[in-house]
Scaffold this active site. Structure first.
Site, PDB file in Angstrom:
ATOM      1  N   ARG A  40       0.847  -1.192   0.000  1.00 11.86           N
ATOM      2  CA  ARG A  40       0.000   0.000   0.000  1.00 11.86           C
ATOM      3  C   ARG A  40       0.885   1.244   0.000  1.00 11.86           C
ATOM      4  O   ARG A  40       1.657   1.463   0.935  1.00 11.86           O
ATOM      5  CB  ARG A  40      -0.912  -0.005   1.232  1.00 11.86           C
ATOM      6  CG  ARG A  40      -1.854   1.182   1.346  1.00 11.86           C
ATOM      7  CD  ARG A  40      -2.719   1.043   2.589  1.00 11.86           C
ATOM      8  NE  ARG A  40      -3.662   2.136   2.696  1.00 11.86           N
ATOM      9  CZ  ARG A  40      -3.406   3.310   3.290  1.00 11.86           C
ATOM     10  NH1 ARG A  40      -2.227   3.537   3.829  1.00 11.86           N
ATOM     11  NH2 ARG A  40      -4.334   4.240   3.348  1.00 11.86           N
ATOM     12  N   SER A 109     -12.715  -3.381  -0.559  1.00 13.16           N
ATOM     13  CA  SER A 109     -13.041  -2.834   0.761  1.00 13.16           C
ATOM     14  C   SER A 109     -14.528  -2.521   0.853  1.00 13.16           C
ATOM     15  O   SER A 109     -15.110  -1.967  -0.082  1.00 13.16           O
ATOM     16  CB  SER A 109     -12.251  -1.539   1.009  1.00 13.16           C
ATOM     17  OG  SER A 109     -10.886  -1.803   1.156  1.00 13.16           O
ATOM     18  N   LYS A 138      -4.732   4.800   9.252  1.00 14.87           N
ATOM     19  CA  LYS A 138      -5.286   5.432   8.051  1.00 14.87           C
ATOM     20  C   LYS A 138      -6.193   6.557   8.532  1.00 14.87           C
ATOM     21  O   LYS A 138      -7.265   6.309   9.063  1.00 14.87           O
ATOM     22  CB  LYS A 138      -6.061   4.407   7.231  1.00 14.87           C
ATOM     23  CG  LYS A 138      -5.200   3.291   6.690  1.00 14.87           C
ATOM     24  CD  LYS A 138      -6.030   2.107   6.197  1.00 14.87           C
ATOM     25  CE  LYS A 138      -6.826   2.439   4.983  1.00 14.87           C
ATOM     26  NZ  LYS A 138      -7.560   1.285   4.448  1.00 14.87           N
TER      27      LYS A 138
END
Length: 213
Positions: A40, A109, A138
């Site tokens: 990521r 997601s 996040k």
């Protein structure tokens, strides 16, 4: 399609800019028993992302662990990754599948029950409930945590693998698996641990004890 063990996904920490530290942590996570890796990168340029992805692929291949790329289909295609993980505002699933082909993994997601029931989710190889608990890793565009109650509701309706992410650690990992998830995805529980290998091994022991492996 590859046979995938979703039990313990390590999502790399894009706040770590030093490559040496980044790859030491990744290697320790692999040594500790991570069953799948998701690369990521939200802030780097394409060249840097591609270079990291190539090194990640080499490491993951050495440990025979699948590598997924977060969001970027172009990077996944360029380095021959095992698949991608996409969000609700990323490349539409049907286009991603057309580009990647049938033999690659696509995870999606979801942040609520409605998203888990949509065709995209039903077509994906797995869904990632995000976030399951509150998290500081996040910090942007986070939905309200679904919690264990949300996981249980989705598990009743969704037949494919479910991976949970967000605020997961050794204290709550077992509860997630007991209540229907097929795996957990962690970032800071490994990347910010004093000993990433031992932190991964401890999570793996919890999961094995709970019965995911």
């Amino acid at each position: 399609m590859l046979k995938i063990d979703y039990a313990l996904m390590f999502v790399t920490d894009d706040s770590i800019k030093d490559d040496n530290k980044f790859f030491i942590i990744l290697k320790e996570a692999l040594k500790g028993g991570a069953t799948i890796i998701q690369l990521r990168e939200k802030t780097v340029d394409t060249l840097t992302f591609c270079q990291r992805a190539l090194r990640c692929k080499e490491l993951c291949d050495a440990y025979k662990v699948p590598l997924l790329i977060n969001d970027r289909l172009d990077i996944a295609l360029a380095i021959g990754a095992d698949g991608v993980h996409i969000g609700q505002s990323d490349m539409p699933y049907h286009i991603a599948r057309r580009l990647l082909g049938d033999n690659k993994i696509i995870g999606l997601s979801v942040s609520n029950i409605e998203q888990a029931l949509q065709l995209n989710a039903k077509s994906a190889d797995y869904i990632g409930i995000s976030p399951i608990f509150s998290t500081n890793t996040k910090t942007t565009d986070l939905a309200k945590p679904l919690g264990i109650s949300g996981l249980k509701e989705i598990r009743k309706l969704y037949t494919k693998p479910i991976v949970c992410i967000g605020g997961i650690n050794k204290k709550n990992a077992q509860e997630i698996i007991v209540n229907g998830a097929d795996g957990i995805a962690v970032i800071s529980a490994v990347s910010k641990a004093d000993n990433p290998k031992e932190a991964t091994k401890e999570l793996k022991r919890i999961l094995c004890k709970t019965g995911t492996n």
